[in-house]
Scaffold this motif. Structure first.
Motif, mmCIF file in Angstrom:
data_model
loop_
_atom_site.group_PDB
_atom_site.id
_atom_site.type_symbol
_atom_site.label_atom_id
_atom_site.label_comp_id
_atom_site.label_asym_id
_atom_site.label_seq_id
_atom_site.Cartn_x
_atom_site.Cartn_y
_atom_site.Cartn_z
ATOM 1 N N LEU A 70 0.952 -1.301 0.289
ATOM 2 C CA LEU A 70 -0.017 0.238 0.116
ATOM 3 C C LEU A 70 0.424 1.560 -0.334
ATOM 4 O O LEU A 70 0.073 2.346 -0.720
ATOM 5 C CB LEU A 70 -0.830 0.023 1.113
ATOM 6 N N ILE A 71 1.798 1.178 0.697
ATOM 7 C CA ILE A 71 2.914 2.018 1.285
ATOM 8 C C ILE A 71 3.661 2.624 -0.479
ATOM 9 O O ILE A 71 3.836 3.163 -1.009
ATOM 10 C CB ILE A 71 3.663 2.213 1.976
ATOM 11 N N LYS A 72 3.935 1.428 -1.911
ATOM 12 C CA LYS A 72 4.773 1.453 -2.293
ATOM 13 C C LYS A 72 3.669 2.482 -3.070
ATOM 14 O O LYS A 72 3.528 2.834 -4.457
ATOM 15 C CB LYS A 72 5.256 0.101 -3.239
ATOM 16 N N LYS A 73 2.080 1.470 -3.003
ATOM 17 C CA LYS A 73 1.343 1.629 -4.608
ATOM 18 C C LYS A 73 0.812 3.995 -3.938
ATOM 19 O O LYS A 73 1.136 4.351 -5.440
ATOM 20 C CB LYS A 73 -0.016 1.255 -4.352
ATOM 21 N N VAL A 74 1.180 4.219 -3.119
ATOM 22 C CA VAL A 74 0.538 5.102 -3.045
ATOM 23 C C VAL A 74 1.402 6.068 -3.252
ATOM 24 O O VAL A 74 1.577 7.336 -3.675
ATOM 25 C CB VAL A 74 0.193 5.593 -1.463
ATOM 26 N N PHE A 75 2.878 5.653 -3.168
ATOM 27 C CA PHE A 75 4.398 6.264 -3.577
ATOM 28 C C PHE A 75 4.032 6.978 -4.733
ATOM 29 O O PHE A 75 4.322 7.939 -5.634
ATOM 30 C CB PHE A 75 5.042 5.945 -2.695
ATOM 31 N N THR A 76 3.147 5.828 -5.843
ATOM 32 C CA THR A 76 3.746 6.219 -6.470
ATOM 33 C C THR A 76 2.689 6.986 -7.683
ATOM 34 O O THR A 76 3.145 7.985 -8.022
ATOM 35 C CB THR A 76 3.482 4.670 -7.473
ATOM 36 N N GLU A 77 1.294 6.591 -7.162
ATOM 37 C CA GLU A 77 0.363 8.139 -7.015
ATOM 38 C C GLU A 77 0.826 9.544 -6.564
ATOM 39 O O GLU A 77 0.639 10.452 -7.563
ATOM 40 C CB GLU A 77 -0.858 7.264 -6.210
ATOM 41 N N GLU A 78 1.019 9.000 -5.004
ATOM 42 C CA GLU A 78 1.219 10.480 -4.704
ATOM 43 C C GLU A 78 2.903 11.611 -4.712
ATOM 44 O O GLU A 78 2.591 12.599 -5.182
ATOM 45 C CB GLU A 78 1.016 10.752 -2.945
ATOM 46 N N LEU A 79 3.826 10.761 -5.290
ATOM 47 C CA LEU A 79 5.053 10.815 -5.336
ATOM 48 C C LEU A 79 6.196 10.761 -6.083
ATOM 49 O O LEU A 79 6.389 10.645 -6.571
ATOM 50 C CB LEU A 79 5.747 10.711 -3.842
ATOM 51 N N SER A 80 4.916 11.381 -7.544
ATOM 52 C CA SER A 80 5.533 10.817 -9.282
ATOM 53 C C SER A 80 6.644 11.716 -9.301
ATOM 54 O O SER A 80 7.528 11.113 -10.305
ATOM 55 C CB SER A 80 4.522 11.017 -9.785
ATOM 56 N N GLY A 81 6.422 13.021 -9.155
ATOM 57 C CA GLY A 81 7.835 14.156 -9.137
ATOM 58 C C GLY A 81 8.702 14.177 -8.180
ATOM 59 O O GLY A 81 10.055 14.758 -8.726
ATOM 60 N N THR A 82 8.815 13.371 -7.415
ATOM 61 C CA THR A 82 9.928 12.708 -6.874
ATOM 62 C C THR A 82 10.907 11.527 -6.407
ATOM 63 O O THR A 82 10.108 10.735 -7.163
ATOM 64 C CB THR A 82 9.041 13.375 -5.065
ATOM 65 N N THR A 83 11.805 11.889 -6.642
ATOM 66 C CA THR A 83 12.942 10.526 -6.204
ATOM 67 C C THR A 83 13.146 9.536 -5.030
ATOM 68 O O THR A 83 13.433 10.339 -4.357
ATOM 69 C CB THR A 83 14.341 11.054 -6.879
ATOM 70 N N LYS A 84 13.222 8.715 -5.448
ATOM 71 C CA LYS A 84 12.687 7.526 -4.371
ATOM 72 C C LYS A 84 13.490 6.365 -4.721
ATOM 73 O O LYS A 84 13.953 5.689 -5.295
ATOM 74 C CB LYS A 84 11.370 6.763 -4.766
ATOM 75 N N ILE A 85 14.693 6.253 -3.197
ATOM 76 C CA ILE A 85 15.501 4.867 -3.423
ATOM 77 C C ILE A 85 15.307 4.110 -2.468
ATOM 78 O O ILE A 85 15.209 4.643 -1.021
ATOM 79 C CB ILE A 85 16.979 6.230 -2.932
ATOM 80 N N ILE A 86 14.791 3.065 -2.373
ATOM 81 C CA ILE A 86 14.594 2.114 -1.523
ATOM 82 C C ILE A 86 15.978 1.380 -1.087
ATOM 83 O O ILE A 86 16.215 0.796 -2.296
ATOM 84 C CB ILE A 86 13.273 1.933 -1.824
ATOM 85 N N ILE A 87 15.824 1.218 0.141
ATOM 86 C CA ILE A 87 17.104 -0.413 0.155
ATOM 87 C C ILE A 87 16.583 -0.799 1.045
ATOM 88 O O ILE A 87 16.020 -0.699 2.067
ATOM 89 C CB ILE A 87 18.464 1.035 1.001
ATOM 90 N N ALA A 88 16.699 -2.232 0.661
ATOM 91 C CA ALA A 88 15.840 -2.964 0.792
ATOM 92 C C ALA A 88 16.671 -5.030 1.426
ATOM 93 O O ALA A 88 17.229 -4.850 0.413
ATOM 94 C CB ALA A 88 14.350 -3.232 0.269
ATOM 95 N N GLN A 89 15.972 -5.782 2.266
ATOM 96 C CA GLN A 89 16.519 -6.735 1.927
ATOM 97 C C GLN A 89 15.585 -7.822 1.591
ATOM 98 O O GLN A 89 15.523 -8.797 0.391
ATOM 99 C CB GLN A 89 16.556 -7.373 3.499
ATOM 100 N N ARG A 90 13.989 -7.746 1.498
ATOM 101 C CA ARG A 90 13.509 -8.362 -0.008
ATOM 102 C C ARG A 90 13.111 -7.623 -0.990
ATOM 103 O O ARG A 90 13.008 -6.233 -1.329
ATOM 104 C CB ARG A 90 12.237 -8.227 0.448
ATOM 105 N N VAL A 91 13.224 -8.512 -1.823
ATOM 106 C CA VAL A 91 13.090 -8.065 -3.610
ATOM 107 C C VAL A 91 12.040 -7.497 -3.632
ATOM 108 O O VAL A 91 11.727 -6.935 -4.580
ATOM 109 C CB VAL A 91 13.990 -9.239 -4.395
ATOM 110 N N SER A 92 10.918 -8.486 -2.709
ATOM 111 C CA SER A 92 9.818 -7.468 -2.978
ATOM 112 C C SER A 92 8.971 -6.252 -2.811
ATOM 113 O O SER A 92 8.544 -5.479 -3.709
ATOM 114 C CB SER A 92 8.518 -8.245 -2.560
ATOM 115 N N SER A 93 10.224 -5.769 -2.076
ATOM 116 C CA SER A 93 10.406 -4.405 -1.928
ATOM 117 C C SER A 93 11.136 -3.798 -2.711
ATOM 118 O O SER A 93 10.520 -1.819 -3.318
ATOM 119 C CB SER A 93 11.072 -4.266 -0.384
#
Length: 584
Positions: free
Chosen positions: A514-537
């Motif tokens: 849900l966080i990823k989905k809203v990030f895509t919709e609401e923060l389209s102009g913001t550069t997003k860098i996600i460090i994760a251990q899970r590939v799904s993230s």
């Protein structure tokens, strides 16, 4: 050192100057009192002259009263000046610490900084109060009293002068041997504070592993070390009092012996030698002189203790941050684009190996980029170079097309929001914590950020909602709730770049999606860098960076990396087999 410390006096200069003036008045009246008493005995009591007794008695009472008033006012102004000086010292150190880079803080350690702000400042405060009062009073008292004593009888007054070099040499030897021990003591205090901090911060782990006895022993060992070193120093300082007493009683015995002989020889005739009243005055003066010397010795002892503290305080105040603005900094970040050009980094110039080596990476503004890699692959180190938490050792990091070192630090960090791996909430309400992102944020903006971070739901379940009080360290919320609150806090900055450093590891996969989905919709102009251990993230990111041992091994989309990256494929397959991807 003195010049640096003196800068912290500032608005307390007036009480600092007024204290010695009042002390001088107090000393003047105290020196006059024995002189009046001698005349009272010789010209009033011995002569049976009542008018002289009344006149000199009035002067005596008035002098005593004025000495008392001057002393009381001096004590008040000295306390005001020393407490204010200590307040400014703490402020100056704390303000300088706020400018420190991570490397500066690593150099001192948190426990050492706390010791300097507390124990060391208290030592310097006590010394400062003694200096502006006692260190002024004692020399003036010594000078005035010697002058008055020599006026009465020069030969007997030479006894006082003989005691001064004996005391001076003894104090020099005491201070010389005690000072190095106190330096070691305060460094050991740093260790003690560190043990206490670690224990309290990790108290749940301590109890879970039943390690209370081990922690008690560790604390006791360091506490005993402080005890042994303090005892060693005190064994040296203890010679101070016998030395003073030797000088004091030796002078009194010599004065009584030679004074009595002088009175007998002169027949109590001042023209021939010495009177009873004059001997009484000299006895009073010898006490005043030796008390002044004793006070000076105590001040020297206090300075010996506080000198080590003062050196540590000055060291912290004079420490310059590794990260500074350039001469003409840029105050606007054009966009959220990021570029690493031949970047290498290590935490220390003395390190044998680079943590990051020859990093080349380009991220367009508005892109979503995932970074994945094993523990110790330097993922976190990489992203800390973007908001300039550290400076590169080699190469260039660009944000918005400009070297990050060209930006004003506040401007850059306002546009780069980092949700670090270690989530920290401060004691206060949820609303107060979220306003760290924007102290002027309106309630609707706070609520919107919480909704994007999927935090609004659980916040509204609390009785006080956004006014719910968060305990120190966020101990009364779960790990997943803490992560969502820190994400919401970062969103309130409205940054051009947002970095999530394994910031959804404690969140269930449904909430993360849900966080990823809203990030895509609401923060389209913001550069997003996600460090994760899970590939799904990160598998839906525009591109994924695979890191290993401080190097970028591959860059590509999920499908591309499944074909060409052995590391990425092994991580994916291990998580699929382990059931990590089952809920995706």
């Amino acid at each position: 050192m003195i010049k640096t410390l003196a800068k912290s006096i500032r608005e307390y200069k007036i009480p600092s100057i007024l204290t010695p003036v009042l002390v001088m008045l107090e000393v003047l009246f105290e020196v006059i009192i024995p002189f009046i008493m001698a005349k009272l005995v010789d010209e009033g009591i011995s002569a049976g002259n009542m008018s002289v007794i009344l006149k000199l008695g009035t002067f005596l009472l008035l002098s005593a009263f004025l000495a008392l008033v001057s002393g009381a006012l001096a004590g008040k102004t000295a306390a005001h000046a020393s407490a204010g000086f200590a307040k400014n010292l703490r402020q100056d150190m704390f303000y300088n610490v706020q400018k420190f880079s991570f490397s500066n803080i690593d150099k001192f350690s948190t426990s050492s900084i706390i010791t300097r702000l507390t124990t060391d400042v208290m030592n310097v405060q006590n010394s400062y109060q003694m200096l502006i009062r006692g260190a002024v009073r004692s020399p003036i008292m010594l000078a005035f009293t010697l002058f008055a004593a020599f006026r009465i009888n020069k030969e007997l007054s030479m006894i006082f002068l003989g005691a001064i070099p004996v005391l001076g040499i003894g104090l020099f030897l005491i201070i010389k041997n005690a000072h190095p021990i106190f330096r070691k003591v305060f460094k050991t205090y740093d260790k003690l504070n560190n043990v206490v901090q670690e224990n309290l911060r990790g108290i749940r782990v301590v109890k879970a592993f039943v390690r209370e006895d081990y922690e008690i022993k560790k604390f006791s060992d360091i506490s005993n070390e402080i005890y042994e070193r303090f005892t060693k120093a005190e064994k040296i300082l203890v010679f101070n009092m016998p030395l003073i007493q030797f000088c004091m009683f030796g002078s009194m015995l010599l004065l009584s012996w030679f004074g009595a002989k002088a009175i007998v020889a002169s027949g109590n005739n001042p023209a021939l030698g010495l009177t009873t009243g004059q001997l009484m005055s000299l006895m009073t003066y010898v006490m005043q002189i030796l008390i002044s010397l004793m006070m000076l010795s105590m001040i020297f002892v206090m300075i010996t203790i506080s000198r080590a503290s003062a050196e540590r305080i000055v060291e912290l105040i004079n420490e310059e941050t590794d990260l500074k603005n350039c001469e003409n900094p840029v105050f606007e970040v054009a966009d959220g684009s990021i570029e690493f050009k031949n970047v290498s980094f290590c935490y220390s110039d003395k390190a044998d190996k680079m943590i990051l080596e020859n990093i080349n990476l380009k991220i367009e503004s508005g892109e979503t980029v995932g970074i994945i890699g094993g523990t110790g692959s330097a993922k976190t180190t990489l992203i800390q170079l973007i908001p300039r938490l550290y400076d590169v050792s080699k190469g260039v990091v660009k944000v918005g097309g400009r070297d990050v070192r060209e930006y004003d630090l506040k401007t850059l960090r306002d546009q780069v929001a980092v949700v670090l791996q270690k989530n920290v909430l401060f004691s206060g309400t949820i609303k107060e914590n979220l306003k760290w992102g924007d102290e002027n944020a309106r309630d609707e903006e706070i609520k919107k950020a919480a909704q994007i971070a999927q935090a609004d739901g659980f916040i509204n379940e609390f009785p006080d909602k956004y006014d719910t009080y968060i305990e120190q360290g966020g101990t009364n919320v779960s790990g997943g709730q803490k992560q969502r609150l820190t994400i919401a806090r970062a969103l309130l900055k409205k940054p051009k770049i947002i970095i999530l450093d394994d910031s959804t590891s404690a969140v269930d996969t449904k909430t993360e999606a849900l966080i990823k989905k809203v990030f895509t919709e609401e923060l389209s102009g913001t550069t997003k860098i996600i460090i994760a251990q899970r590939v799904s993230s990160v598998q839906d990111a525009d591109k994924i960076v695979v890191m290993d041992n401080g190097k970028i091994t591959e860059i590509g989309t999920h499908d591309e990396l499944m074909e060409k990256s052995r590391i990425y494929r092994e991580v994916y397959e291990s998580q699929v087999k382990g059931g990590v991807m089952a809920n995706v």
